[in-house]
Scaffold this motif. Structure first.
Motif: not given
Lengths: 139, 139, 139, 139
Positions: D53-56, D58, D85-90, D130, D132
């Motif tokens: 999960h993106g939350g995990v 992050g 800031k979180l970018n989900l790349l894949a 990624l 920042l």
């Protein structure tokens, strides 16, 4: 609405920013926690399609957030931008952009502020950008 | 390093951005996934302390990311910035800033790019800003 | 307010996110462009001071933005988070957090959404986080 | 690489974060300005497609940045995340994620850090996110 007392503190700093003066940006609203800046279109501020350049939109939005943050500082303290995120929502196509900055949270060391940028195209008002910034209180 | 083939595609778009031309920004490095832009100091680009204005730093950083992203697009496709985050790391005090953009991930619809901005003060090189951007591929 | 028609589309996706189910997050408001999620405190979700962990706050905020974005998608289309920025405004000290997501701009390919997170401490409501996200429409 | 002296300072804070313990996150690298965290897949940490999960993602990325920032603090000082800031790349599809945090700039009041997150799928390593972040030094 312009708070004349605040104006005596905020305007000099704004006017001392030569880049803002060069762009011709103006303070059109100023009260505690809220500052709006206006900038008229000029070809020099444009990107490849003739719209306002994202860098100009970001600069105005950042300044509106910074000025709004400064209005919440005690006498003799100011604010510096630590970071901001800018979302471009629509092409900034028009004859004027207005950046409305407002403080979300003003803490002892950090201030969080947000700016909505609107572009005016023959009277039509379009929400073209949203900025979320973190500023640091400095003496 | 300048890739002359890429330059024929990237430079015209860059030169068509009147704001970049007005600032006098120049492409000093250009290869697939990497573009560096340089801008000399001028009082007109300054903030209240006489340093490069954050808005100018952000504009150059965003353009470097956008140009780097564009180098990864197929012929006839370009990139538009959807959003970026800019962290100001140090005062941009000096006579020149250089924005080094690089692509982190180039997907079919989105490109993620990052730009380091360095300011040169009498030869001393300082890392003054970091930008992380999301761009959209457009025809 | 819960829009029952939208609920039949949004809830199954939400319930299929095992992490959200594991946390025990619940949809407490759902209408076009607006979704609120609620999460009760549990020691397992805490950071070193016993408050809600920033990662849990971010996860709930991101999901609220994603669900709000999904409500603006046509039948059969969904949304994936491309990126988000989270500002932590105050310690998430309390017995419940509520994430109120709302759509700022819903485009053909991208949706911009924002989420306010509030923590409830013995009835007192504190604005503890703000998230600004960019989502991509997917089939 | 693990710096044992730093570990005596950083690990207790990390272990006191019950959410990190609940997830089963582990410190796998620790030196001044650099911390890597590892987390094994579990269905409880998944989103609708069965990926992390993106939350995990992050949460782990934020903690890696925070721990890396903490290694640059003087004795008795720590760091709190102000924003990231979180970018989900894949898609984070795999059996393990590793978050590699590193300090970009460590100032007196603020620390800027970045985290790369990699997901391991049957040995294949994919750069999936990624982050920042801006952190505040606290006593």
């Amino acid at each position: 609405m312009i708070d004349e007392n605040l104006k005596t503190r905020i305007e000099p700093v704004f006017k001392s920013q030569k880049f803002m003066q060069h762009l011709g940006a103006e303070i059109i609203a100023l009260e505690t926690g809220k500052v709006s800046l206006s900038l008229n279109y000029d070809e020099r501020w444009s990107q490849q399609n003739g719209y306002f350049h994202g860098g100009v939109v970001g600069a105005l939005a950042d300044n509106a957030a910074g000025a709004a943050a400064a209005t919440t500082m005690p006498e003799g303290k100011g604010c510096l931008t630590a970071e901001y995120k800018l979302n471009l929502l629509a092409p900034a196509k028009g004859d004027k952009i207005v950046a409305e900055g407002r403080v979300i949270k003003s803490g002892r060391n950090l201030v969080i502020a947000e700016t909505d940028v609107f572009v005016f195209d023959q009277g039509k008002r379009v929400h073209c950008a949203l900025l979320l910034a973190t500023l640091v209180a400095v003496s």
